[in-house]
Design a protein around this motif. Structure first.
Motif, PDB file in Angstrom:
ATOM      1  N   ASP A  74      17.858 -41.896  92.874  1.00 38.92           N
ATOM      2  CA  ASP A  74      17.214 -43.085  93.432  1.00 38.92           C
ATOM      3  C   ASP A  74      15.940 -43.316  92.610  1.00 38.92           C
ATOM      4  O   ASP A  74      15.645 -42.537  91.696  1.00 38.92           O
ATOM      5  CB  ASP A  74      16.950 -42.946  94.942  1.00 38.92           C
ATOM      6  CG  ASP A  74      16.029 -41.775  95.270  1.00 38.92           C
ATOM      7  OD1 ASP A  74      15.390 -41.226  94.347  1.00 38.92           O
ATOM      8  OD2 ASP A  74      15.939 -41.417  96.451  1.00 38.92           O
ATOM      9  N   SER A  75      15.180 -44.351  92.954  1.00 41.35           N
ATOM     10  CA  SER A  75      13.998 -44.687  92.137  1.00 41.35           C
ATOM     11  C   SER A  75      12.997 -43.551  92.104  1.00 41.35           C
ATOM     12  O   SER A  75      12.370 -43.294  91.063  1.00 41.35           O
ATOM     13  CB  SER A  75      13.316 -45.937  92.682  1.00 41.35           C
ATOM     14  OG  SER A  75      14.179 -47.019  92.560  1.00 41.35           O
ATOM     15  N   ALA A  76      12.834 -42.870  93.256  1.00 48.02           N
ATOM     16  CA  ALA A  76      11.844 -41.790  93.325  1.00 48.02           C
ATOM     17  C   ALA A  76      12.249 -40.639  92.410  1.00 48.02           C
ATOM     18  O   ALA A  76      11.412 -40.076  91.689  1.00 48.02           O
ATOM     19  CB  ALA A  76      11.704 -41.304  94.765  1.00 48.02           C
ATOM     20  N   MET A  77      13.547 -40.290  92.409  1.00 46.94           N
ATOM     21  CA  MET A  77      14.002 -39.209  91.526  1.00 46.94           C
ATOM     22  C   MET A  77      13.812 -39.616  90.060  1.00 46.94           C
ATOM     23  O   MET A  77      13.370 -38.817  89.225  1.00 46.94           O
ATOM     24  CB  MET A  77      15.476 -38.863  91.783  1.00 46.94           C
ATOM     25  CG  MET A  77      15.942 -37.654  90.998  1.00 46.94           C
ATOM     26  SD  MET A  77      17.747 -37.442  90.966  1.00 46.94           S
ATOM     27  CE  MET A  77      18.080 -36.894  92.620  1.00 46.94           C
ATOM     28  N   ALA A  78      14.145 -40.854  89.743  1.00 45.76           N
ATOM     29  CA  ALA A  78      14.001 -41.331  88.363  1.00 45.76           C
ATOM     30  C   ALA A  78      12.543 -41.257  87.921  1.00 45.76           C
ATOM     31  O   ALA A  78      12.236 -40.803  86.807  1.00 45.76           O
ATOM     32  CB  ALA A  78      14.538 -42.762  88.241  1.00 45.76           C
ATOM     33  N   ALA A  79      11.628 -41.672  88.811  1.00 42.96           N
ATOM     34  CA  ALA A  79      10.199 -41.630  88.472  1.00 42.96           C
ATOM     35  C   ALA A  79       9.743 -40.188  88.279  1.00 42.96           C
ATOM     36  O   ALA A  79       8.953 -39.893  87.370  1.00 42.96           O
ATOM     37  CB  ALA A  79       9.385 -42.315  89.575  1.00 42.96           C
ATOM     38  N   ALA A  80      10.261 -39.273  89.095  1.00 41.35           N
ATOM     39  CA  ALA A  80       9.870 -37.855  88.986  1.00 41.35           C
ATOM     40  C   ALA A  80      10.364 -37.263  87.668  1.00 41.35           C
ATOM     41  O   ALA A  80       9.668 -36.465  87.033  1.00 41.35           O
ATOM     42  CB  ALA A  80      10.426 -37.068  90.166  1.00 41.35           C
ATOM     43  N   ILE A  81      11.562 -37.648  87.258  1.00 39.32           N
ATOM     44  CA  ILE A  81      12.122 -37.152  85.990  1.00 39.32           C
ATOM     45  C   ILE A  81      11.250 -37.615  84.821  1.00 39.32           C
ATOM     46  O   ILE A  81      10.861 -36.830  83.954  1.00 39.32           O
ATOM     47  CB  ILE A  81      13.584 -37.625  85.840  1.00 39.32           C
ATOM     48  CG1 ILE A  81      14.472 -36.863  86.830  1.00 39.32           C
ATOM     49  CG2 ILE A  81      14.083 -37.466  84.408  1.00 39.32           C
ATOM     50  CD1 ILE A  81      15.887 -37.417  86.965  1.00 39.32           C
ATOM     51  N   VAL A  82      10.916 -38.904  84.826  1.00 32.95           N
ATOM     52  CA  VAL A  82      10.086 -39.451  83.741  1.00 32.95           C
ATOM     53  C   VAL A  82       8.687 -38.827  83.765  1.00 32.95           C
ATOM     54  O   VAL A  82       8.114 -38.500  82.707  1.00 32.95           O
ATOM     55  CB  VAL A  82      10.018 -40.993  83.867  1.00 32.95           C
ATOM     56  CG1 VAL A  82       8.976 -41.573  82.922  1.00 32.95           C
ATOM     57  CG2 VAL A  82      11.405 -41.590  83.580  1.00 32.95           C
ATOM     58  N   ALA A  83       8.163 -38.609  84.979  1.00 35.05           N
ATOM     59  CA  ALA A  83       6.815 -38.020  85.105  1.00 35.05           C
ATOM     60  C   ALA A  83       6.764 -36.616  84.511  1.00 35.05           C
ATOM     61  O   ALA A  83       5.714 -36.193  84.014  1.00 35.05           O
ATOM     62  CB  ALA A  83       6.389 -37.993  86.572  1.00 35.05           C
TER      63      ALA A  83
END
Ligand SMILES: NC(=O)c1ccc[n+]([C@@H]2O[C@H](COP(=O)([O-])OP(=O)(O)OC[C@H]3O[C@@H](n4cnc5c(N)ncnc54)[C@H](O)[C@@H]3O)[C@@H](O)[C@H]2O)c1
Length: 258
Positions: A64-73
């Motif tokens: 989901d968006s939160a997981m994607a943001a965490a991966i990029v972070a």
């Protein structure tokens, strides 16, 4: 050193094409973030690669968006940037079209299609904010073009990835972010050896449709990924490049040595 000073994030990097591409980025001077659902394996690979590699365990079928943001972070927090993103993680399932299970269809779209959409979106947001003229590469397949009747979900996902790539490319080039895709033919990885090359009959079918007369090597896909990510490919935008040994341009079949 094509990627000196760059930070590259690769999904599906515990083995196969993802690992080969991550290793190539590293050899060419990048620091790399390896993402995979196989937590222990991706950790081991990152540790083997040394201080210029780190890892993130994630099940992209739950993206989901939160997981994607965490991966990029992870890339930005650990190495201070994100310049190259290779959304490579992918799964396949074969079954006759009329029997193909709905839940597996959905799962394949989440891993193969939704994860490059959301990770590409999250990466693009950060690249724009940080003024990074990055390169995003999605993993498609010759099955974006060729219809395999026993792999409907896979073929649909890879066709969609080709078009996702085109849309992302047109949307992001104004920020200096180039988006392209890879569409390999049959490459000798675990995914292929356990699926399309599992029987002698299938091996014959694949080789009779491969003009170069052999399977591809992961390193031959990594070379193209490294090129697409580099400034050597500065005018390539929105393309899917097919390292396929001639598969897509062949009309009939070629002789196979037994
Ligand atoms: N090998 C080929 O011939 C070929 C041809 C065309 C396209 N591709 C594509 O290249 C990519 C890599 O293929 P490969 O042959 O290296 O396969 P592989 O099975 O060897 O590797 C795939 C990697 O993705 C990871 N992965 C699978 N599901 C995941 C999930 N839910 N979350 C996170 N990671 C997950 C696996 O753990 C594995 O490390 C795939 O997208 C595949 O469709 C491969």
């Amino acid at each position: 050193m094509k990627h000196k000073g760059k930070v590259a994030l690769v999904t599906g990097a515990a083995q196969g094409l993802g690992l080969a591409c991550a290793e190539r980025f590293l050899e060419e001077g990048a620091r790399v973030v390896l993402v995979d659902v196989q937590a222990e394996k991706v950790k081991q690979q990152a540790e083997r690669l040394g201080a210029n590699a780190t890892w993130f365990a994630a099940d992209l079928s739950e993206i989901d968006s939160a997981m994607a943001a965490a991966i990029v972070a992870t890339a930005v927090d650990h190495f201070g940037s994100i310049d190259i993103v290779l959304c490579n993680a992918g799964i396949i399932h074969t079954a006759d079209f009329v029997d193909f299970p709905e839940d597996i269809f959905d799962k394949i779209q989440r891993v193969n299609l939704k994860s490059p959409f959301l990770i590409g979106q999250a990466a693009a947001r950060v690249m724009i904010e940080m003024g990074i003229k990055g390169s995003i590469i999605n993993m498609s397949s010759i099955n974006a073009i060729l219809a395999n009747p026993s792999a409907v979900a896979y073929a649909v996902s890879k066709g969609a990835v080709k078009q996702l790539t085109a849309v992302m490319a047109v949307a992001l080039i104004k920020h200096g972010i180039r988006v392209n895709a890879l569409g390999p033919g049959t490459i000798a990885t675990e995914l292929v050896m356990n699926s399309v090359m599992a029987s002698e009959e299938q091996r014959h079918t694949v080789l009779s449709r491969t003009p170069i007369g052999r399977l591809g090597e992961a390193s031959e896909v990594a070379s193209v990924a490294s090129f697409l990510a580099s400034d050597d490919a500065s005018y390539i935008v929105g393309q899917t490049i097919y390292p396929d040994g001639g598969r897509l341009v062949l009309n009939y079949t070629v002789p196979v040595s037994e």
